[in-house]
Write a protein that holds these residues in place. Structure first.
Motif, PDB file in Angstrom:
ATOM      1  N   TYR A   1     -12.423  80.343  78.259  1.00 12.69           N
ATOM      2  CA  TYR A   1     -13.876  80.273  78.421  1.00 12.69           C
ATOM      3  C   TYR A   1     -14.376  80.970  79.677  1.00 12.69           C
ATOM      4  N   HIS A   2     -13.669  80.788  80.788  1.00 18.00           N
ATOM      5  CA  HIS A   2     -14.175  81.316  82.056  1.00 18.00           C
ATOM      6  C   HIS A   2     -13.603  82.678  82.417  1.00 18.00           C
ATOM      7  N   ARG A   3     -12.784  83.247  81.575  1.00 15.71           N
ATOM      8  CA  ARG A   3     -12.087  84.461  81.978  1.00 15.71           C
ATOM      9  C   ARG A   3     -12.853  85.716  81.594  1.00 15.71           C
TER      10      ARG A   3
ATOM     11  N   VAL B   1     -12.233  76.470  75.483  1.00 13.76           N
ATOM     12  CA  VAL B   1     -11.306  75.712  76.324  1.00 13.76           C
ATOM     13  C   VAL B   1     -10.702  76.668  77.342  1.00 13.76           C
ATOM     14  N   GLY B   2      -9.853  76.140  78.230  1.00 10.88           N
ATOM     15  CA  GLY B   2      -9.451  76.900  79.395  1.00 10.88           C
ATOM     16  C   GLY B   2      -8.234  77.788  79.210  1.00 10.88           C
ATOM     17  N   GLY B   3      -7.748  78.266  80.346  1.00  4.96           N
ATOM     18  CA  GLY B   3      -6.577  79.140  80.346  1.00  4.96           C
ATOM     19  C   GLY B   3      -6.949  80.608  80.302  1.00  4.96           C
TER      20      GLY B   3
ATOM     21  N   HIS C   1      -0.862  75.992  75.669  1.00  8.75           N
ATOM     22  CA  HIS C   1      -1.858  74.955  75.418  1.00  8.75           C
ATOM     23  C   HIS C   1      -3.112  75.206  76.246  1.00  8.75           C
TER      24      HIS C   1
ATOM     25  N   ALA D   1      -7.249  73.081  76.953  1.00 11.66           N
ATOM     26  CA  ALA D   1      -7.982  71.842  76.702  1.00 11.66           C
ATOM     27  C   ALA D   1      -9.428  71.979  77.142  1.00 11.66           C
TER      28      ALA D   1
ATOM     29  N   HIS E   1     -12.192  77.416  88.009  1.00  9.79           N
ATOM     30  CA  HIS E   1     -13.385  78.209  87.701  1.00  9.79           C
ATOM     31  C   HIS E   1     -14.598  77.291  87.609  1.00  9.79           C
ATOM     32  N   LEU E   2     -15.726  77.839  88.011  1.00 10.78           N
ATOM     33  CA  LEU E   2     -17.014  77.177  87.819  1.00 10.78           C
ATOM     34  C   LEU E   2     -17.978  78.201  87.247  1.00 10.78           C
ATOM     35  N   SER E   3     -18.877  77.755  86.394  1.00  7.27           N
ATOM     36  CA  SER E   3     -19.936  78.647  85.944  1.00  7.27           C
ATOM     37  C   SER E   3     -21.223  77.844  85.844  1.00  7.27           C
TER      38      SER E   3
ATOM     39  N   SER F   1     -20.267  74.698  83.807  1.00  5.76           N
ATOM     40  CA  SER F   1     -18.969  74.153  83.398  1.00  5.76           C
ATOM     41  C   SER F   1     -17.948  74.358  84.502  1.00  5.76           C
TER      42      SER F   1
ATOM     43  N   GLU G   1     -13.512  74.379  85.239  1.00  2.00           N
ATOM     44  CA  GLU G   1     -12.183  74.432  84.619  1.00  2.00           C
ATOM     45  C   GLU G   1     -11.153  74.036  85.659  1.00  2.00           C
TER      46      GLU G   1
ATOM     47  N   GLU H   1      -6.874  72.909  85.545  1.00  2.00           N
ATOM     48  CA  GLU H   1      -5.657  72.689  84.752  1.00  2.00           C
ATOM     49  C   GLU H   1      -5.872  73.061  83.280  1.00  2.00           C
ATOM     50  N   LYS H   2      -6.511  74.180  83.039  1.00  2.00           N
ATOM     51  CA  LYS H   2      -6.786  74.708  81.701  1.00  2.00           C
ATOM     52  C   LYS H   2      -7.746  73.828  80.897  1.00  2.00           C
ATOM     53  N   TYR H   3      -8.394  72.875  81.571  1.00  3.39           N
ATOM     54  CA  TYR H   3      -9.333  71.969  80.910  1.00  3.39           C
ATOM     55  C   TYR H   3     -10.736  72.379  81.313  1.00  3.39           C
ATOM     56  N   VAL H   4     -11.540  72.714  80.337  1.00  4.85           N
ATOM     57  CA  VAL H   4     -12.934  73.090  80.590  1.00  4.85           C
ATOM     58  C   VAL H   4     -13.830  71.893  80.289  1.00  4.85           C
TER      59      VAL H   4
END
Lengths: 307, 151
Positions: free
Chosen positions: A53-55, A73-75, A140, A142, B50-52, B68, B70, B72-75
């Motif tokens: 999402y943020h990349r 979701v993230g990553g 993964h 989340a 990350h922040l947005s 939002s 993020e 630990e890969k959690y958004v």
């Protein structure tokens, strides 16, 4: 189906790359609106790139010709193909621990048990990576989507390391080679029967959540939402997303704690791989002779890991 | 500004709190409020990657996301503790989310909003030394009982 006592299980089988993303986003909205907690499975029938999402889209190789879908979701950016069998667990917000790391761990542990059930000696390490030994076996991510928490992962039956290393923008071929070498070292395919994994994961998630598993389908509301996501996910504005802040350094994560970084100074490019803050490999490109700033450059890289 | 230490967590009593979403709100005058994340929110988020935020000029309602985060890969969403128009975004924090962790109550602020009626919005938030200290302590205790926070 009693939405308070059942775990809805949906096996979507083989789906398009787009649908392998949009289906579970639609489910997340459904669960937020009262549909039962849901465990879903699917296998994309084509290769694509999924970006967090943020990349930034500028993290991708400009020569990439694969479809790109931005998930909620993230990553980081990842390569996806039909050698990856995906599962998604979606629960209402109230069912997930408030601390994000705990939510991921709680919702990944049943998958780890399922990996073991099908003969893969997987563990969940301290960084919440699913590993066999020190090698990552499951990608993964989340997030909270509307009023639900989603954890997505995969059973990697076959992994194309070269394709995976090729989707990221690398500042030099040396950097890409190092990234590929670290991917080969630390990302492992674990061929297992996806049908057996589905059965094991269904059992394990049902036990963990205290819910009886029941086969299900999308609700009408979820089907409507699926149309919305099918449109959104191919919208160039959505795909392009946000700009990124790279600080002049290139970083590419292999797995938690393992990454490759690269930066330039005085005509030299320094590429290094890092394992838990230790520098493992250093490669220098540039003119011959002493490069006195290399220590400082490595220190700067080490201080800026990808998160 | 008064700073309290509640069961290991810093809290400032010169502002309002939405302890459901762990956001603080500080009146900075001229109908503007500054908004950031409280120390419990920082603790339960994990390391921020990350922040947005939505664009300046966006109208946001209380309870809706204004951005939002993020970790630990959690958004997850950053939830507006009140309704209003976003008039400023702290670019430094959105470029380097670690500032939220290191200084959540001052330089780690996230956005400023203009709100039409702050007096009406206050009702849903916690304010006053005693109330802030008591409710913050209750939240820490609740999180420790749930295992969200270590003892």
């Amino acid at each position: 189906m009693d939405s308070t006592k059942s775990l809805r299980v949906i096996d979507f089988g083989r789906v398009s790359g787009l649908r392998s993303q949009t289906l579970w986003h639609a489910i997340a909205h459904g669960v937020s609106s009262g549909a039962p907690p849901t465990l879903s499975f699917m296998q994309p029938d084509e290769s694509y790139v999924s970006i967090g999402y943020h990349r930034g889209i500028d993290e991708l190789n400009p020569h990439n010709e694969l479809p790109v879908y931005r998930r909620m979701v993230g990553g980081g950016p990842v390569y996806v193909d039909d050698g990856q069998y995906f599962f998604q667990i979606v629960v209402p917000l109230a069912m997930a621990p408030a601390r994000r790391g705990d939510a991921i761990r709680t919702l990944l542990e049943p998958a780890v048990e399922a990996f073991n059930d099908v003969g893969i000696s997987a563990t969940l390490d301290a960084r919440n990576e699913v590993v066999v030994g020190d090698r990552k076996i499951c990608g993964h991510a989340a997030g909270q989507i509307s009023g639900s928490v989603v954890v997505v992962g995969n059973l990697i039956t076959r992994f194309d390391h070269l394709a995976a290393a090729s989707i990221v923008r690398a500042p030099s071929e040396v950097a890409r080679e190092e990234f590929l070498a670290q991917m080969r070292r630390y990302v492992l395919a674990t061929p297992a029967d996806s049908g057996l994994f589905l059965e094991a994961a269904t059992r394990r998630y049902g036990e963990r959540l205290g819910l009886g598993a029941e086969p299900g389908t999308l609700t009408d509301e979820e089907r409507d939402q699926l149309d919305v996501f099918d449109t959104l996910f191919v919208d160039p504005e959505w795909v392009d997303g946000l700009s990124t802040h790279q600080n002049g350094m290139w970083r590419a994560k292999v797995k938690s704690g393992v990454w490759v970084g690269s930066a330039t100074c005085d005509g030299h490019r320094v590429t290094a791989s890092f394992h838990d803050d230790e520098i493992k490999e250093v490669r220098v490109e540039g003119p011959d002779g002493t490069f006195e700033e290399m220590d400082q450059l490595l220190a700067a890289l080490a201080a800026n890991p990808p998160i | 500004m008064t700073s309290l230490r509640i069961k290991g967590f810093e809290v400032r009593t010169d502002r309002l709190y939405d302890l459901v979403h762990h956001m603080w709100v500080k009146d900075v005058g001229d109908g503007r409020v500054r908004i950031g994340m409280d120390s419990l929110g920082v603790e339960t988020s994990g390391t921020l990657a990350h922040l947005s935020a939505v664009a300046v000029g966006t109208v946001v309602s209380r309870g809706e996301p204004f951005g939002s985060l993020e970790a630990e890969k959690y958004v997850g969403p950053l939830v507006a503790p009140l309704s209003g128009t976003i008039v400023a975004v702290n670019d430094e924090v959105f470029s380097d989310p670690r500032k939220v962790e290191s200084d959540p109550y001052e330089s780690g602020w996230m956005i400023e909003m203009e709100t039409a009626d702050l007096a009406a919005e206050r009702g849903g938030m916690i304010e006053g030394n005693d109330a802030i200290a008591r409710r913050f302590a209750e939240k820490v205790t609740e999180y420790r009982l749930e295992g969200v926070l270590a003892e």
